[in-house]
Write an enzyme that holds these catalytic residues in place. Structure first.
Site, PDB file in Angstrom:
ATOM      1  N   GLY B  78      62.402  37.976  41.172  1.00 41.96           N
ATOM      2  CA  GLY B  78      61.466  36.892  40.896  1.00 41.96           C
ATOM      3  C   GLY B  78      61.816  35.607  41.620  1.00 41.96           C
ATOM      4  N   CYS B 135      55.756  38.613  48.258  1.00 39.75           N
ATOM      5  CA  CYS B 135      56.685  38.941  47.182  1.00 39.75           C
ATOM      6  C   CYS B 135      55.913  39.552  46.015  1.00 39.75           C
ATOM      7  CB  CYS B 135      57.433  37.707  46.697  1.00 39.75           C
ATOM      8  SG  CYS B 135      58.556  38.099  45.344  1.00 39.75           S
ATOM      9  N   ILE B 196      58.411  45.871  56.703  1.00 41.85           N
ATOM     10  CA  ILE B 196      57.558  45.591  55.564  1.00 41.85           C
ATOM     11  C   ILE B 196      58.381  44.975  54.425  1.00 41.85           C
ATOM     12  CG2 ILE B 196      55.890  47.427  56.022  1.00 41.85           C
ATOM     13  CD1 ILE B 196      57.375  49.214  54.024  1.00 41.85           C
ATOM     14  N   THR B 198      58.850  44.805  50.208  1.00 49.55           N
ATOM     15  CA  THR B 198      58.970  45.943  49.291  1.00 49.55           C
ATOM     16  C   THR B 198      57.607  46.456  48.850  1.00 49.55           C
ATOM     17  OG1 THR B 198      59.142  44.416  47.442  1.00 49.55           O
ATOM     18  CG2 THR B 198      61.198  45.208  48.396  1.00 49.55           C
ATOM     19  N   GLY B 250      62.745  48.442  56.474  1.00 50.10           N
ATOM     20  CA  GLY B 250      62.287  49.409  55.483  1.00 50.10           C
ATOM     21  C   GLY B 250      63.177  50.625  55.540  1.00 50.10           C
ATOM     22  N   GLY B 251      64.287  50.563  54.834  1.00 47.67           N
ATOM     23  CA  GLY B 251      65.150  51.736  54.690  1.00 47.67           C
ATOM     24  C   GLY B 251      66.083  52.021  55.843  1.00 47.67           C
ATOM     25  N   GLY B 272      68.158  45.544  54.821  1.00 48.95           N
ATOM     26  CA  GLY B 272      68.079  44.973  53.481  1.00 48.95           C
ATOM     27  C   GLY B 272      68.993  45.651  52.491  1.00 48.95           C
TER      28      GLY B 272
END
Lengths: 240, 312
Positions: B78, B135, B196, B198, B250-251, B272
């Protein structure tokens, strides 16, 4: 000197010590660790690392205790003497040792940091009493001055606090026990230090995933269990 | 220090962002660098993307914030952050003194929030801005801008008016048409796209304790290796709709992932979730990439990239 790092350590001992519970000794170049600190182990079969309280540290050897709960501990339990593990250590802030008559309360696997703390206090000749609680006799991990099987340890603490003139309480275990400890410490007006547990992602204070709320100087603040804790003053913690 | 053959220049018309390697630590997974300094040498990084910064300090979401899934994790932090003022006062001097290139990642609830943040970034001559319009974990703003091409265009145009350096927009995969979003970003005046963010996800854990079921659930943003095929698809879609440079994420966990993303259209990368598992991953990947380039007699990363893109 800051000795935090990513280590490779050799398992020099691994045994089952109680029902679904293992003890592991890891030899590594780690130079220093304090009671209440933890290590974060890489488990190839899980996405995230797994944090474990240090149950003792002596001559470069870290002891951890773990309960078989999921995939991470399944991986660890299958390792053998001579295998290597990858871990980050020493993480977080441990207990602040005070020269006071100490009551140590460990519930379930929460006994792990309490054993390390007891050893530390003994070395400093600080009077202490460790009480632990387990659901059943098969789950009992030895090393306490008193063990409660079934029922909450909380019911046994008033007597000890009064009889032994306890001046400080240290604790680790499930949330209801920890909350109960902070209430007792308020009742007897003695300080408490609580080792908290929360699901972590990074374990070094970056992701802000393991946040609890503290009351500091009349203000509500966020604190990360992994970096600001895991040990907090009981009187600061705001319980959910 | 660094690895000479990894030098990367992200370029759009006259605007450029020069970094010493194409490996960037993704926002929210690297803090403001200070937490990681015990574990690694960030000299090999291209840059770090800061934790998402808002105008005011934010405490983030209540309750559980992390949920592990197979090959990934869900977070609902958040946007907990120190706020722009504290960032400028306390974090910026550290990044500058250590000579760490960074993207200032910003998020807001209104267009005005973003405008003000862009203005401050310009005032302090911050070299690159990464606008978080995606977000999934905050109730107002943010994601709403990121999912509608018209409002995204308007938002980016306004930010552009206030910010002259390298403007990156981080796109959401939670859309049925990423091409339109990429186009709107380009038309709004951005210099680069990162993607991207999440994916929306729900993690549920339900156990029977012998008498009753006990559940735990976390709804938030899904990341990690499990989202890689979606990320690759999205990067290719973006590449097919714009010529802006693309920072892909992304992964990513290994060298071959970088090659796959290059083939899909990437010019640089962000790492990430993998930072949580292996704090040295950005450094390791940069060294591995540099070694690969050297061993296989490519001149530099740029040449390697072009060779991969030629693959039929």
């Amino acid at each position: 000197m800051n000795t935090k790092a990513n280590f490779k350590g050799e398992i020099i001992y691994i045994e089952k010590i109680a029902k679904d519970t293992c003890k592991m000794d890891i030899s590594s170049p780690l130079k220093q660790a304090n009671a209440g600190q933890f290590i974060s182990i890489y488990c190839p079969n899980t996405t995230l690392r797994r944090p474990f309280s240090i149950a003792n540290f002596e001559n470069h050897i870290i002891t951890i205790l773990f309960k078989l709960k999921g995939e991470g501990t399944k991986y660890l339990s299958n390792l053998k003497k001579g295998d290597y593990i990858d871990f980050l250590a020493p993480l977080g802030n441990g207990f602040t040792i005070e020269n006071k008559k100490s009551l140590l309360v460990g519930a379930g696997i929460g006994i792990a940091p309490m054993i390390f703390l007891k050893n530390t206090l003994n070395k400093k000749n600080i009077e202490n009493y460790l009480i632990t609680g387990f659901k059943s006799n098969e789950e009992n991990i030895k090393g306490s001055d008193e063990t409660i099987i079934g029922g909450s340890v909380l019911y046994h603490l008033d007597k000890i606090i009064k009889n032994k003139n306890i001046e400080i309480i240290y604790s680790c275990g499930p949330m209801p026990v920890l909350k109960g400890i902070t209430e007792l410490s308020k009742k007897y007006n003695i300080p408490s230090q609580i080792a908290m547990e929360k699901v972590m992602a990074c374990s070094i204070g970056v992701c802000r995933g393991c946040i609890i709320k503290l009351m500091k100087n009349g203000k509500v603040i966020n604190a990360s269990v992994c970096k600001d804790g895991p040990v907090f003053k009981g009187s600061d913690i705001i319980w959910d | 220090m660094g690895l000479e053959n990894l030098k990367t220049i992200l370029k759009n018309k006259e605007k450029t962002f020069e970094i010493k390697s194409p490996i960037i630590a993704a926002s929210g997974t690297y803090g403001y660098n200070d937490e990681f300094q015990d574990f690694i040498d960030s000299n090999y990084f291209g840059a770090i993307s800061t934790k998402g910064i808002t105008l005011e300090k934010r405490l983030g979401n209540e309750g559980d914030r992390i949920f592990e899934v197979q090959n990934g994790m869900i977070n609902r932090i958040g946007l907990e952050n120190v706020g722009i003022e504290t960032f400028i006062k306390e974090k910026l001097p550290i990044l500058k003194s250590k000579n760490i290139d960074f993207l200032l990642n910003i998020a807001g609830s209104t267009i005005e929030d973003y405008e003000k943040l862009a203005e401050i970034a310009q005032k302090y001559n911050i070299k690159a801005l990464e606008v978080n319009v995606s977000c999934p974990n905050v109730k107002s703003g943010c994601l709403e801008f990121g999912l509608n091409p018209d409002s995204l265009f308007k938002l980016i145009s306004k930010i552009r008016e206030n910010y002259n350096n390298f403007l990156i927009v981080k796109l959401s995969p939670n859309t049925n048409n990423i091409k339109l979003l990429a186009k709107a970003t380009e038309n709004g005046g951005a210099d680069c796209i990162s993607a991207i963010n999440t994916l929306r996800g729900l993690g549920i854990k339900i156990q029977f304790d012998g008498q009753k079921f006990i559940k735990k659930s976390v709804k938030g943003g899904l990341s990690g290796p499990c989202i890689k095929p979606i990320a690759l698809y999205m990067i290719e879609e973006i590449r097919n709709s714009t010529n802006l440079p693309i920072i892909a994420m992304g992964g990513i966990t290994k060298l071959s992932d970088l090659f796959e993303f290059i083939l899909a259209g990437a010019d640089a990368f962000q790492i990430g979730t993998a930072n949580f598992i292996k704090p040295s991953i950005c450094t390791d990947l940069a060294i591995e990439l540099s070694d690969f380039i050297e061993k296989n007699n490519f001149k530099n990363f740029e040449e390697l990239k072009n060779k991969i893109k030629e693959t039929k």
